[in-house]
Design an enzyme around this catalytic site. Sequence first.
Site, PDB file in Angstrom:
ATOM      1  N   HIS A  40       0.767  -1.246   0.000  1.00 58.72           N
ATOM      2  CA  HIS A  40       0.000   0.000   0.000  1.00 58.72           C
ATOM      3  C   HIS A  40       0.800   1.300   0.000  1.00 58.72           C
ATOM      4  CE1 HIS A  40      -3.605  -2.354   0.458  1.00 58.72           C
ATOM      5  NE2 HIS A  40      -3.077  -2.962   1.506  1.00 58.72           N
ATOM      6  N   HIS A 142       1.313  -3.162  22.210  1.00 49.21           N
ATOM      7  CA  HIS A 142       1.886  -4.343  22.848  1.00 49.21           C
ATOM      8  C   HIS A 142       3.017  -3.913  23.759  1.00 49.21           C
ATOM      9  CE1 HIS A 142       3.556  -8.338  23.360  1.00 49.21           C
ATOM     10  NE2 HIS A 142       4.723  -7.873  22.955  1.00 49.21           N
TER      11      HIS A 142
END
Length: 147
Positions: A40, A142
């Site tokens: 992308h 995370h």
Amino acid sequence: MGLEKSFLLFSLLVLVLGWVQPSLGVESRETQTQKFQRQHMDEEGHFPSSPTYCNQMMKSRGMTSGSCKPMNTFVHEPLETVQAICSQGQVTCKNGKRNCHKSSSTLRITDCRLKGSSKYPKCDYTTTDSQKHIIIACDVVHLDATV
């Protein structure tokens, strides 16, 4: 004589693996972030694009290997701009999850759509440039470690 034969066989094995391993494809070794960037991101891409932009990019980015990917969007903005969208307006994703975010401003993009008459291995795409808001899925933060 046996040692020479073993060395020769080992050398041939290394040579063959050198040819075979790259053909396994970059897709099998890349992270989700790397895959997103490959599929992308085109910061350096010319905008507006040439009529053959999608045919060239889809092939060079590995999205016409084995089949023709039906559609894809390339973003012509710095990666940092796209990453910053994760701190912008949260929206529901198409799959119902809540980890999608919509860009607060329009971005330069190129949409690639497979032409109806196009069949693999000759993938032929239409190229459409525009400026639109994009919605991206962002991973949950995370915590890797504390020090």
